[in-house]
Design an enzyme around this catalytic site. Sequence first.
Site, short mmCIF file in Angstrom:
data_model
loop_
_atom_site.label_atom_id
_atom_site.label_comp_id
_atom_site.label_asym_id
_atom_site.label_seq_id
_atom_site.Cartn_x
_atom_site.Cartn_y
_atom_site.Cartn_z
N TYR A 563 26.07 46.37 56.83
CA TYR A 563 27.02 45.58 56.47
C TYR A 563 28.27 46.30 55.75
O TYR A 563 29.07 45.60 55.10
CB TYR A 563 26.30 44.84 55.25
CG TYR A 563 25.37 43.87 55.76
CD1 TYR A 563 25.59 42.75 56.05
CD2 TYR A 563 23.82 44.26 55.69
CE1 TYR A 563 24.69 41.83 56.66
CE2 TYR A 563 22.90 43.28 56.61
CZ TYR A 563 23.48 41.97 56.62
OH TYR A 563 22.69 41.06 57.52
N ASP A 684 28.73 36.70 57.13
CA ASP A 684 28.32 37.62 56.01
C ASP A 684 29.34 37.39 54.82
O ASP A 684 30.73 37.17 55.04
CB ASP A 684 28.27 38.96 56.09
CG ASP A 684 27.94 39.73 54.91
OD1 ASP A 684 26.69 39.64 54.40
OD2 ASP A 684 28.69 40.61 54.62
N PHE A 685 29.18 37.18 53.55
CA PHE A 685 29.96 36.99 52.48
C PHE A 685 31.31 36.25 52.80
O PHE A 685 32.39 36.74 52.59
CB PHE A 685 30.62 38.33 51.84
CG PHE A 685 30.96 38.51 50.53
CD1 PHE A 685 30.12 38.31 49.48
CD2 PHE A 685 32.38 38.64 50.37
CE1 PHE A 685 30.59 38.63 48.19
CE2 PHE A 685 32.74 38.65 49.04
CZ PHE A 685 31.89 38.70 48.01
N GLU A 709 27.07 32.71 54.52
CA GLU A 709 26.31 33.15 53.17
C GLU A 709 27.27 32.84 52.19
O GLU A 709 28.16 33.89 51.96
CB GLU A 709 26.02 34.64 53.58
CG GLU A 709 25.49 35.11 52.05
CD GLU A 709 25.55 36.60 51.93
OE1 GLU A 709 24.58 37.25 51.26
OE2 GLU A 709 26.75 37.08 52.42
N TRP A 711 26.89 32.65 48.62
CA TRP A 711 26.00 32.90 47.51
C TRP A 711 26.74 33.26 46.04
O TRP A 711 27.34 34.33 46.20
CB TRP A 711 25.11 34.15 48.00
CG TRP A 711 24.10 34.60 46.97
CD1 TRP A 711 23.48 33.64 45.62
CD2 TRP A 711 23.11 35.57 46.95
NE1 TRP A 711 22.52 34.59 45.20
CE2 TRP A 711 22.27 35.68 45.91
CE3 TRP A 711 22.98 36.85 47.82
CZ2 TRP A 711 21.27 36.52 45.50
CZ3 TRP A 711 22.05 37.43 47.78
CH2 TRP A 711 21.12 37.43 46.36
N GLN A 730 28.57 22.12 44.95
CA GLN A 730 29.82 21.55 45.14
C GLN A 730 30.68 22.65 45.76
O GLN A 730 31.48 22.43 46.63
CB GLN A 730 30.59 20.82 44.04
CG GLN A 730 31.93 20.25 44.38
CD GLN A 730 31.87 19.25 45.33
OE1 GLN A 730 31.33 18.20 45.29
NE2 GLN A 730 32.62 19.22 46.29
N ASP A 792 18.10 40.44 51.50
CA ASP A 792 19.02 40.76 50.42
C ASP A 792 18.05 40.18 48.92
O ASP A 792 17.62 41.05 48.14
CB ASP A 792 20.22 39.89 50.04
CG ASP A 792 21.19 40.70 50.75
OD1 ASP A 792 21.33 41.66 50.93
OD2 ASP A 792 22.23 39.85 51.25
N GLN A 797 14.77 45.20 48.60
CA GLN A 797 15.79 45.29 47.71
C GLN A 797 15.42 44.05 46.56
O GLN A 797 15.17 44.60 45.59
CB GLN A 797 16.94 44.54 48.48
CG GLN A 797 17.85 45.31 49.41
CD GLN A 797 19.37 44.77 49.65
OE1 GLN A 797 20.29 45.42 48.97
NE2 GLN A 797 19.48 43.96 50.53
N TRP A 902 0.60 15.21 55.08
CA TRP A 902 -0.19 13.97 55.91
C TRP A 902 0.65 13.33 56.90
O TRP A 902 2.04 13.57 56.82
CB TRP A 902 -0.42 12.95 55.07
CG TRP A 902 -1.12 13.09 53.69
CD1 TRP A 902 -2.68 12.92 53.66
CD2 TRP A 902 -0.95 13.76 52.35
NE1 TRP A 902 -3.22 13.21 52.48
CE2 TRP A 902 -2.29 13.52 51.82
CE3 TRP A 902 0.05 14.14 51.90
CZ2 TRP A 902 -2.40 14.09 50.60
CZ3 TRP A 902 0.21 14.63 50.57
CH2 TRP A 902 -1.24 14.55 49.83
#
Length: 905
Positions: A563, A684-685, A709, A711, A730, A792, A797, A902
């Site tokens: 990364y 990524d990021f 990603e 986050w 949002q 992560d 980690q 079910w």
Amino acid sequence: MSSAFSTEPLLHHGFREISRSRFRSRTPTPPPPASLSCAPKPSFRHARRSCGFGPRRGGALRARASSSGAAVVEAFESTDVLFKEAFPLRRNETVEGKIFVRFDQGKDEQNWHLTVGCTLAGKWILHWGISHVGDVGSEWDQPPAEMRPPGSISIKDYAIETPLQKSSTTMDGDEFYEVNISIQSNTNIAAINFVLKDEESGSWYQHRGRDFKVPLMDSLQDDSNIVGAKRGFDLLPGALGQLSNILLKGEASDYKDKKASSDLEVSKQGVQCLQGFYEELPIVKEVSVHNSVNVSVKICPETAKTLVYLETDLPGDVTVHWGVCRDDSKMWEVPAAPYPPETKIFKNKALRTLLQPRGREKGFWGLFALDEEFVGFLFVLKLKEDVWLNCMGEDFYIPVSSIRSSSLLGQKESNSMETSGKTAETNTEVSSTAYTDGIINEIRNLVSDISSEKNRKAKTKEAQESILQEIEKLAAEAYSIFRSALPTFSEEAVLEPEVLKPPKIFSGTGTGFEILCQGFNWESHKPGRWYNELKEKASQLASLGFTVVWLPPPTDSVSPEGYMPTDLYNLNSRYGTIDELKDLVKKFHEVNIRVLGDVVLNHRCAQHKNQNGIWNIFGGRLNWDDRAVVADDPHFQGRGNKSSGDNFHAAPNIDHSQDFVRKDLKEWLCWLRSEIGYDGWRLDFVRGFWGGYVKDYLDATEPSFAVGEYWDSLSYTYGEMDHNQDAHRQRIVDWINATNGTAAAFDVTTKGVLHAALERCEYWRLSDQKGKPPGVVGWWPSRAVTFVENHDTGSTQGHWRFPSGKEIQGYAYILTHPGTPAVFYDHIFSHYQSEIASLISLRNRNKIHCRSTIKITKAERDVYAAIVDEKVAMKIGPGYYEPQSEPQKWSLVLEGRDYKVWEAS
């Protein structure tokens, strides 16, 4: 100064004609210097519920001017309002405050204090480190533990971040935030370096484009970057205003004497001669302010005119720039008089009406009477000469003709029920028929709109795609009604063999039936032959039911996990060689599993230093210089533009606004597609750069599936997670919107809510205020990739580990729900494997997909239950739940620790 605003409707417009406001209308509105956009939340609901259609219940409304507007407001709060919609408005306002730096002595000569503060409210972070005597270059070191204030966290091995706390005192009557650092005078620290970050906006406040530096040694007085009594300081243009320097200690004569002597050679160790100072300067910050505009529609029983009522709590003079149209072309025209008070004609193409104050209440209102001949009411709001409000770059459009038609339909149904004595069931059937007829007509209109040669030339590709998405939603809604109306057949009925057609793959969003496997963990690089090890498991993963695998970053990297990439075209990594990677992808394709490459586009590690000793010159095939680095990254001295997102501090952040950067990255991604055989991307990021750039990359590479990603932290109050996580999801939806819906995003909101629900036995959290799933999957399920753990959050980690022992409850949730589920490698090859395999088999057997319908049947303290597509019922939690046996019959097919599933029998 122009202002840039954004508006977000409270709900995605379930009323279909309003959805058309996203398409371009031929408007005479002058192009505004600054505009507002409307980003709808994908939360779906039926038009009849959202608009409150129904028969009138009497009551007259006279369209007249009123000093207070109270009568008009009261009339539009009555029960015969046919349509009502609220649009939240988020706009930016400029506020002024002060930032200050104080260095003073403590209780004795050995103790000193550095205080950094700000008088503006916000989440202020001091990003800081130290320089030792004899250090060369601009690199920082972390301070000793005894210097770190409470709440400080380490940033890698070079810096500390400390939040500013609200002070118990005030400054000139204003609240302020500050942090205090204690320093011993006998230390070998030469200087304290810092930058101030506003975490809410992502802005950095620096000193002359570099770090602030508070010297503790006189040997540093020749540094132009010093903050203290001897020097003033300024900041990057646009960040802060002109310096207002107040020196409370030290005199000008002393300063001149010492400055003259600073040319003398000073020993390498330096001489400590600490002097207190205080400096302050004005700071200008844009803050987000929330307002709303409400639109209501009713019919005047006396004149039969359509009355459109607007009210808003926007401050200052608000002008409505408006017109009407006669058909779906939305061509503006000026209706005949009379007009509301304070109305002027604008170039014979539109009207401008100054809204009236609401008297004692804050805000403004306006009432507009339209004749029956008009199909729609179009408007934008004008706040100042350079500030306009519209909807996603288009005019607000209220389909008054459809509202009137629905009202008449409601009257007809009501009269029919009163005179014919039909049963409620019959009336429901009539209503459903009329509603589905409306859907069919709407689809026909949209198809005609996009298929006509004239419109096809006029509309952009994005507008055509939006229309196609709208058709898809309407068709799904009509199909759902059709399926619910089908009669059930006995087992003796003759069953025609089902002809399965391969599902269509939409660029970036897949077929809707993907089940994703993360094919690595944080330690997978260590053996050095991960590609070969995973290749041996490809057939097993296919047999478990996985359709997509996510592989680790392929490029050479400073960090072994991949990364921190360097030369993007060097694909010999700690996971294996480029040839081994090709063989792995080929093997997955042989077992019908598509492959996602993990690409790091936000940042890149440089291979060379610039003339100042800063690592920002790149090598390899993409040998960029410091123009490829954003200008507001405080550590890497980029010469690009400011970042379009949040900075990642461990490596140079790439400036995607540069044409040469985007061109090179698109070529690289296309090369990965053709050379390696990747089918799509894990990005990524993506918080670090604008989603519009992602759309550019996806358009160029046409992946079968892509997921970003995004986050960040969920919403908490006093350390406890809030039930309402709308603001968090949002932000993710806003990013997806910025990509134009071409990419999905990991549903971090759902993971966080699952954490709180399972860990605290608060399963009520799994239903939001509207009875929908509380994550992105509740708003935009086709773009939500749900997950329990990844490299992560879990693995070695463990940044955000799922509640121990409850992982299978998490999988019972995501593998039975809409969205695209992702399963972590460590859980696949663990004691959970058989249960996960059974859940995947059930999902495939019942054809559950990313857009499946969900009905939450129970959400209480100790149990959550839902029914998906009327085919699968499930519950998690220790509490009791059994699905109702009527009218559907259910068979228990899976059961484990605190979960049951079910199937309809």
